[in-house]
Enzyme design. Structure first.
Site, PDB file in Angstrom:
ATOM      1  N   ALA A  33      -2.143  -6.608   0.033  1.00  0.00           N
ATOM      2  CA  ALA A  33      -2.614  -7.977   0.280  1.00  0.00           C
ATOM      3  C   ALA A  33      -2.728  -8.326   1.758  1.00  0.00           C
ATOM      4  O   ALA A  33      -3.616  -9.081   2.149  1.00  0.00           O
ATOM      5  CB  ALA A  33      -1.683  -8.968  -0.414  1.00  0.00           C
ATOM      6  N   HIS A  34      -1.838  -7.757   2.605  1.00  0.00           N
ATOM      7  CA  HIS A  34      -1.842  -8.223   3.997  1.00  0.00           C
ATOM      8  C   HIS A  34      -3.031  -7.725   4.812  1.00  0.00           C
ATOM      9  O   HIS A  34      -3.204  -8.106   5.969  1.00  0.00           O
ATOM     10  CB  HIS A  34      -0.508  -7.904   4.693  1.00  0.00           C
ATOM     11  CG  HIS A  34      -0.294  -6.487   5.088  1.00  0.00           C
ATOM     12  ND1 HIS A  34      -0.505  -6.044   6.369  1.00  0.00           N
ATOM     13  CD2 HIS A  34       0.135  -5.407   4.393  1.00  0.00           C
ATOM     14  CE1 HIS A  34      -0.201  -4.745   6.450  1.00  0.00           C
ATOM     15  NE2 HIS A  34       0.189  -4.344   5.259  1.00  0.00           N
ATOM     16  N   GLN A  54      -7.811  -0.280   3.233  1.00  0.00           N
ATOM     17  CA  GLN A  54      -8.620  -0.791   4.353  1.00  0.00           C
ATOM     18  C   GLN A  54      -9.974  -1.315   3.906  1.00  0.00           C
ATOM     19  O   GLN A  54     -10.614  -2.080   4.628  1.00  0.00           O
ATOM     20  CB  GLN A  54      -8.836   0.312   5.400  1.00  0.00           C
ATOM     21  CG  GLN A  54      -7.606   0.665   6.193  1.00  0.00           C
ATOM     22  CD  GLN A  54      -7.176  -0.447   7.143  1.00  0.00           C
ATOM     23  OE1 GLN A  54      -7.971  -1.288   7.547  1.00  0.00           O
ATOM     24  NE2 GLN A  54      -5.907  -0.462   7.500  1.00  0.00           N
ATOM     25  N   CYS A 100       2.823   6.632  20.162  1.00  0.00           N
ATOM     26  CA  CYS A 100       3.964   6.526  21.073  1.00  0.00           C
ATOM     27  C   CYS A 100       4.830   5.333  20.698  1.00  0.00           C
ATOM     28  O   CYS A 100       6.056   5.415  20.654  1.00  0.00           O
ATOM     29  CB  CYS A 100       3.465   6.372  22.496  1.00  0.00           C
ATOM     30  SG  CYS A 100       4.711   5.873  23.657  1.00  0.00           S
ATOM     31  N   GLY A 154       0.809  -1.217   0.000  1.00  0.00           N
ATOM     32  CA  GLY A 154       0.000   0.000   0.000  1.00  0.00           C
ATOM     33  C   GLY A 154       0.843   1.268   0.000  1.00  0.00           C
ATOM     34  O   GLY A 154       0.518   2.239  -0.687  1.00  0.00           O
TER      35      GLY A 154
HETATM   36  N1  PLP Z   1      -3.111   2.912   3.427  1.00  0.00           N
HETATM   37  C1  PLP Z   1      -3.858   2.553   4.482  1.00  0.00           C
HETATM   38  C2  PLP Z   1      -5.210   3.125   4.640  1.00  0.00           C
HETATM   39  C3  PLP Z   1      -3.354   1.650   5.421  1.00  0.00           C
HETATM   40  O1  PLP Z   1      -4.093   1.315   6.482  1.00  0.00           O
HETATM   41  C4  PLP Z   1      -2.046   1.132   5.242  1.00  0.00           C
HETATM   42  C5  PLP Z   1      -1.458   0.221   6.247  1.00  0.00           C
HETATM   43  O2  PLP Z   1      -1.813   0.241   7.407  1.00  0.00           O
HETATM   44  C6  PLP Z   1      -1.319   1.526   4.119  1.00  0.00           C
HETATM   45  C7  PLP Z   1      -1.868   2.416   3.234  1.00  0.00           C
HETATM   46  C8  PLP Z   1       0.070   1.006   3.882  1.00  0.00           C
HETATM   47  O3  PLP Z   1       0.015  -0.298   3.369  1.00  0.00           O
HETATM   48  P1  PLP Z   1       1.294  -1.263   3.466  1.00  0.00           P
HETATM   49  O4  PLP Z   1       1.374  -1.712   4.876  1.00  0.00           O
HETATM   50  O5  PLP Z   1       0.969  -2.386   2.537  1.00  0.00           O
HETATM   51  O6  PLP Z   1       2.474  -0.490   3.018  1.00  0.00           O
END
Ligand code: PLP
Length: 393
Positions: A207-208, A186, A332, A80
């Site tokens: 993907a995760h 999300q 934090c 992401g």
């Molecule tokens: N965008 C959103 C809304 C996310 O919640 C996250 C990860 O928490 C990301 C982007 C980043 O994704 P990645 O962990 O695959 O880099």
């Protein structure tokens, strides 16, 4: 009864599915052969390479079919964060149209990309949100102009789960001649995500977040959109993103996406009900608590609370000691004591933002786990408040 109690006492409970999800066992099975048997470099000409390349093509086609787009519009990335960086940094290409409009509640992946550009002289406008955590289309309408290159608003927020009116926002961007990017990281697996229906020119997935592996994502780029590349290198991803293709993870992403969509209705029904029960129990048993974020358009898994007179971090650590994993708004744990930018943008007082904690449920959570966690939470909140200088019950 006694046996059940013992089992729960020793169990660890995971309520942090917006941070990440475990890889589904079926997905892991799909990925396995690409580490050992079909391990070739998808760019090699020999048989090993051809087999790997065929698997990569198949993964791309599957993802495209599931999203109702063309395979040529799907680009595999490292996740992401990279997808957001690419969409935002790649969209500012001309001097005439170089302005970015971005919501103030985006994930750091998107926000920091815009901030980076801003440091280099790109004009950036941060859209405010309502106290419920929604971007209003009229706010964008008032801001957008002929200099705007890109509008970036996430489909669903990671902290409070609010789902943004992306279709309306995309239409406003389009009528002003700007590109529209949405971070759907999300949202996938929880609500309907079809780039064309949403009107998105670019859309990010990871993907995760839907029971696939970490370290792989997608950037959908609508055919015809002109985007600069972020990572230069070889001819991979139609020369738009260099680096040896991660075939195993691409196959895993495609399999995870397929399963997430096949089981979405069933999972969402279960999770939505469980989340409702969690909120009801917390409200019933703990005083001075607020659910942050609107409930009308919200991801089914998210419940973000402020417990007055308590720091979210203390609560988080105490819950962890009891085997319950969730997350707090203030960062934090990541080395800074600043309160959540999302809650601050929604107008929460700093003290209240510090007292926030996020529960995000997943497909394997149970009512028994919720009951156990709420019982622990009741005691922890009582104890922490008893120590708090702000609380006089
Ligand atoms: N965008 C959103 C809304 C996310 O919640 C996250 C990860 O928490 C990301 C982007 C980043 O994704 P990645 O962990 O695959 O880099």
């Amino acid at each position: 009864m006694q046996k059940d109690k013992v089992t729960m006492q020793n169990k660890r409970i995971y309520f942090d599915h917006s941070a990440t999800t475990p890889v589904d066992k079926d997905v892991l099975k799909v990925m396995a052969p690409y580490f050992t048997e079909t391990f070739g470099n998808a760019n090699s000409v020999h048989g090993y390479g051809q087999k790997a390349n065929a698997a990569l093509d198949a993964a791309r086609r599957k993802v495209a079919d599931l999203l109702d787009v063309k395979p040529g519009e799907i680009y595999f990335t490292s996740g992401g964060t990279e997808s957001c960086n690419w969409a935002i940094k790649g969209a500012v290409r001309t001097k005439e149209r170089n302005r970015i409009i971005i919501s103030s509640i985006e994930h750091a992946a998107a926000l920091s990309s815009a901030q980076r550009l801003e440091k280099n002289g790109v004009p950036v406008t941060y859209l405010p949100v309502t106290s419920e955590g929604y971007v209003l289309p009229e706010t964008l309408q008032n801001e957008i102009d002929e200099k705007t290159a890109l509008v970036s608003v996430m489909l669903a927020n990671n902290e409070v789960g609010t789902v943004q009116p992306v279709q309306k926002l995309a239409a406003i961007a389009k009528s002003a001649g700007a590109y529209f990017f949405t971070d759907a990281v999300q949202a996938m697996g929880s609500i309907r995500v079809k780039p064309k229906e949403l009107g998105a020119d670019m859309l990010a997935l990871s993907a995760h977040k839907f029971y696939g592996p970490k370290g792989i994502g997608v950037l959908y780029i609508r055919g015809g959109v002109k985007l600069d590349k972020l990572i230069s290198g070889g001819y991979q991803e139609r020369s738009m993103r260099g680096g040896t293709s991660n075939v195993a993870f691409a196959a895993g992403l495609a399999a995870a996406l397929e399963k997430a969509l096949e089981t979405q209705e069933k999972n969402v029904q279960k999770i939505h009900k469980l989340r409702g029960y969690l909120i009801e129990q917390i409200y019933k048993r703990i005083p001075h608590v607020t659910l942050n974020g609107g409930t009308l358009h919200r991801l089914p898994q998210n419940a973000n609370f402020t417990f007055d007179f308590i720091e979210g971090e203390s609560l988080l650590l105490r819950l962890d000691l009891e085997g319950i994993a969730c997350s707090s708004g203030s960062a934090c744990s990541s080395g800074s004591l600043t309160p959540s930018h999302v809650l601050m943008a929604m107008g929460l007082e700093e003290l209240k933002a510090h007292g926030s904690i996020r529960f995000t449920l997943g497909k394997n959570n149970t009512k028994q786990e919720v009951d156990f966690a709420v019982a622990k939470l009741v005691n922890i909140v009582k104890n922490l408040r008893a120590m708090s200088p702000f609380f006089n019950a």
